[in-house]
Each structure stands twice: as structure tokens, then as C-alpha cells.
Design a protein around this motif. Structure first.
Motif, mmCIF file in Angstrom:
data_model
loop_
_atom_site.group_PDB
_atom_site.id
_atom_site.type_symbol
_atom_site.label_atom_id
_atom_site.label_comp_id
_atom_site.label_asym_id
_atom_site.label_seq_id
_atom_site.Cartn_x
_atom_site.Cartn_y
_atom_site.Cartn_z
ATOM 1 N N LEU A 53 1.408 -2.001 6.647
ATOM 2 C CA LEU A 53 0.221 -1.283 7.108
ATOM 3 C C LEU A 53 0.541 -0.110 8.012
ATOM 4 O O LEU A 53 -0.300 0.771 8.212
ATOM 5 C CB LEU A 53 -0.706 -2.248 7.870
ATOM 6 C CG LEU A 53 -1.232 -3.459 7.096
ATOM 7 C CD1 LEU A 53 -2.068 -4.338 8.025
ATOM 8 C CD2 LEU A 53 -2.048 -3.037 5.895
ATOM 9 N N LEU A 71 -6.929 2.711 7.144
ATOM 10 C CA LEU A 71 -7.002 1.434 7.852
ATOM 11 C C LEU A 71 -7.932 1.617 9.034
ATOM 12 O O LEU A 71 -7.698 2.475 9.893
ATOM 13 C CB LEU A 71 -5.612 1.010 8.322
ATOM 14 C CG LEU A 71 -5.532 -0.214 9.245
ATOM 15 C CD1 LEU A 71 -6.023 -1.473 8.523
ATOM 16 C CD2 LEU A 71 -4.112 -0.416 9.749
ATOM 17 N N LYS A 93 -4.868 5.663 10.235
ATOM 18 C CA LYS A 93 -5.836 4.830 10.940
ATOM 19 C C LYS A 93 -7.081 5.646 11.268
ATOM 20 O O LYS A 93 -7.002 6.813 11.652
ATOM 21 C CB LYS A 93 -5.218 4.258 12.215
ATOM 22 C CG LYS A 93 -4.025 3.348 11.965
ATOM 23 C CD LYS A 93 -3.498 2.787 13.273
ATOM 24 C CE LYS A 93 -2.290 1.898 13.045
ATOM 25 N NZ LYS A 93 -1.121 2.654 12.551
ATOM 26 N N VAL A 142 -9.213 -0.313 4.383
ATOM 27 C CA VAL A 142 -8.729 -1.643 4.751
ATOM 28 C C VAL A 142 -9.297 -2.030 6.110
ATOM 29 O O VAL A 142 -9.256 -1.237 7.060
ATOM 30 C CB VAL A 142 -7.186 -1.671 4.787
ATOM 31 C CG1 VAL A 142 -6.686 -3.062 5.175
ATOM 32 C CG2 VAL A 142 -6.606 -1.251 3.443
ATOM 33 N N TYR A 146 0.800 -1.220 0.000
ATOM 34 C CA TYR A 146 0.000 0.000 0.000
ATOM 35 C C TYR A 146 0.836 1.275 0.000
ATOM 36 O O TYR A 146 0.284 2.373 -0.032
ATOM 37 C CB TYR A 146 -0.911 0.022 1.234
ATOM 38 C CG TYR A 146 -1.931 -1.089 1.276
ATOM 39 C CD1 TYR A 146 -2.977 -1.137 0.355
ATOM 40 C CD2 TYR A 146 -1.863 -2.082 2.244
ATOM 41 C CE1 TYR A 146 -3.923 -2.143 0.395
ATOM 42 C CE2 TYR A 146 -2.810 -3.105 2.293
ATOM 43 C CZ TYR A 146 -3.837 -3.132 1.369
ATOM 44 O OH TYR A 146 -4.775 -4.135 1.416
#
Length: 290
Positions: free
Chosen positions: A214, A118, A219, A196, A109
Motif C-alpha cells: 500500500l 488510498l 493517499k 481503497v 496494487y
């Protein structure tokens, strides 16, 4: 919809206000019993949770298909039991926009990290409504050479626009930025390309969330909602959502808070299988009570 989305009031049917397709097709399939998956020959009901495919015995034209405003990647823990996961619901109902990966086989990613979020709670997580501002910040960090992030935990962006600040006027820099960033005012264009999700029990998320592929993603944490999942993890708060619930609520918040559009039930059918199974299980539980 707001009844289930806000305080999760415990009614006989918490999904009664949603715009769901008819469950008649599932009722008929239930009466006919289990069928064999045409791919793996497993005995299944409605769909194959291993092959992520509807059964051929199910009239596919009666199963809703949903178009999402962005792509969804689901990263599934290898120890997560296929038959207990709701992640497959998203793949079946939005097949063109959802992909499921089994960890550690996941995409890279890095090159698109300013266009991907995410979904994971934490001290460094932002709210859905803060996504536009955060994307703009990340775009500017990427576009202007020598501009580092103020968060010492984040690594410098490896790819930057080739700009010579001594030769470029401020207006030219702004034009360059405009080509690479979607502004918050451009409501007709999505800010993100992908979200995600991790499909795992809470105790198994550690290895996935710390994966270097990740770590650079921004987030996002959802607003607090209570789950309707019948396989709720023992000892965990009722706010721990199943995967399909998390996807559903994220899309509603993204639709309203980021795209700035009125929500009219566009994603309700993501809960098509979930709501039907919830009713079946509740009926059985009620029947077993003295």
C-alpha cells in the motif's frame, strides 16, 4: 444533503434531505424478527455481516442497488468485529463495485498504482480535488524514462514506456503519454479505477497502512465532516467517520471535484442501512431518557 455534508447539524433526522429508497422493507423485516442466514446459519437481521449477503427473507427487489463510478476495495482489520462494521453496507448496496478483504490477504496494487487512491489522512495526503493533477504527474513519471519523482520517499516506477528520447520527437512523446494517461479535460472518462479504504479502529491502522503493498499508493484525505455513527470511538474526534460514511463522502467529492458533475443524490442510498439504524438507535435512546 449539504446539511449533513458540511457542518453535520444535529437535527432529529440528519438524513432527511437525502434521496433514499423507502425503508418500508426494513420496517417489515424488523416486525418479523431475526432470520437465519442461508449460508452460515447465523441468526441475523436484514443481512449477514459475516457472509456479506442479504437474508433470503428480505425482498431483494426492494433493496436499492447502486452503480459506482469506480471500484471500491475495503481492507478490513482481522480484529474488527463483523457485527459492528459498516463496511458490509457498501458491499450489499453496490455488490458489483465493492470488494472486502481481510488483512493480510489483500491484492497487489503495484501495476496500477497511478489509477488507485488510498483514503488515509496524513502529511503526504492530497485532497480529492488535487487527484487529476497528481495522476498526471504520476503518468508522466511512468512514461518518460529517467524521470524520477521529486519525493525522495517514493520509489522509482518499475514499469516505463519504452521510449528513446533521442529518436522520438516531443509530439510523439505526447502521443504516447496520451494513450496511457487520462487528461483532466476528459471528463467523460474516470481518472481512477479504484479507491481503497481501511476498515479498522484508528489504533489498529498502523500495521495496514505501512504494508509495502500500500505504501506506493497516492493517499487522499477527505474534507472535514462530523460522523453520525452511533459507535463512535471513545476519545477520538467527531471527524472520525465510519467506513460507509467515508466511502459516501469520497464519492460525492469525486463526483463533483474530479468528474465535474452536478451531484443529484446518485450515491445517497449507500446510507440506506446506516440511516435506518441511526434512526432506530436514536429512537431507543430518546425513549430511555427520563
Amino acid at each position: 444533503m449539504e446539511a449533513i455534508a458540511s457542518d453535520q447539524q444535529q437535527t432529529d433526522d440528519p438524513f432527511q434531505s437525502l434521496k433514499l429508497a423507502s425503508h418500508d422493507v426494513l420496517e417489515r423485516a424488523l416486525q418479523n424478527g431475526r432470520s437465519t442466514c442461508h449460508r452460515c446459519n447465523g441468526s441475523r437481521m436484514f443481512y449477514c455481516y459475516t457472509c456479506h449477503a442479504l437474508l433470503k427473507s428480505l425482498p431483494h427487489e426492494e433493496i436499492p442497488e447502486i452503480k459506482l463510478p469506480l471500484n471500491i476495495d475495503i481492507i478490513k482489520h482481522p480484529n474488527e468485529t463483523d457485527g459492528k462494521s459498516t463496511a458490509v453496507h457498501a458491499k450489499l448496496l453496490a455488490p458489483n463495485d465493492v470488494n472486502i478483504y481481510i488483512y493480510p490477504c489483500i491484492p497487489e496494487y503495484e501495476d496500477l498504482k497511478h489509477e488507485i487512491v488510498l483514503l488515509f489522512p496524513g502529511v503526504d495526503s492530497i485532497s480529492v480535488e488535487d487527484i487529476p493533477a497528481h495522476v498526471q504527474k504520476m503518468c508522466k513519471m511512468t512514461a518518460v524514462p529517467g524521470k524520477e519523482t521529486t519525493d525522495s520517499k517514493e520509489e522509482p516506477f518499475p514499469k516505463r514506456l519504452k521510449l528513446d528520447l533521442q529518436e522520438c520527437s516531443s509530439s510523439l512523446i505526447e502521443n504516447k503519454l496520451a494513450k496511457h494517461c487520462v487528461t483532466a479535460e476528459q471528463k467523460t472518462k474516470p481518472l481512477l479505477k479504484k479507491a481503497v479504504f481501511i476498515d479498522s479502529t484508528w489504533n489498529q491502522t498502523g500495521k495496514i497502512i505501512t504494508d509495502e503493498r500500500l505504501r506506493a499508493l497516492m493517499k487522499v484525505e477527505l474534507k472535514t465532516r462530523k460522523t453520525c455513527f452511533w459507535r463512535h470511538q471513545k476519545g477520538s474526534p467527531k471527524e472520525y467517520l465510519s467506513t460507509i460514511e467515508a466511502i459516501y463522502y469520497f464519492l460525492i467529492d469525486y463526483h463533483k471535484d474530479v468528474l465535474k458533475l452536478d451531484y443529484k443524490g446518485e450515491y445517497d442510498n449507500l446510507l440506506f442501512f446506516f440511516s435506518f439504524m441511526h434512526r432506530l438507535i436514536k429512537t431507543k435512546l430518546d425513549a430511555s431518557k427520563p
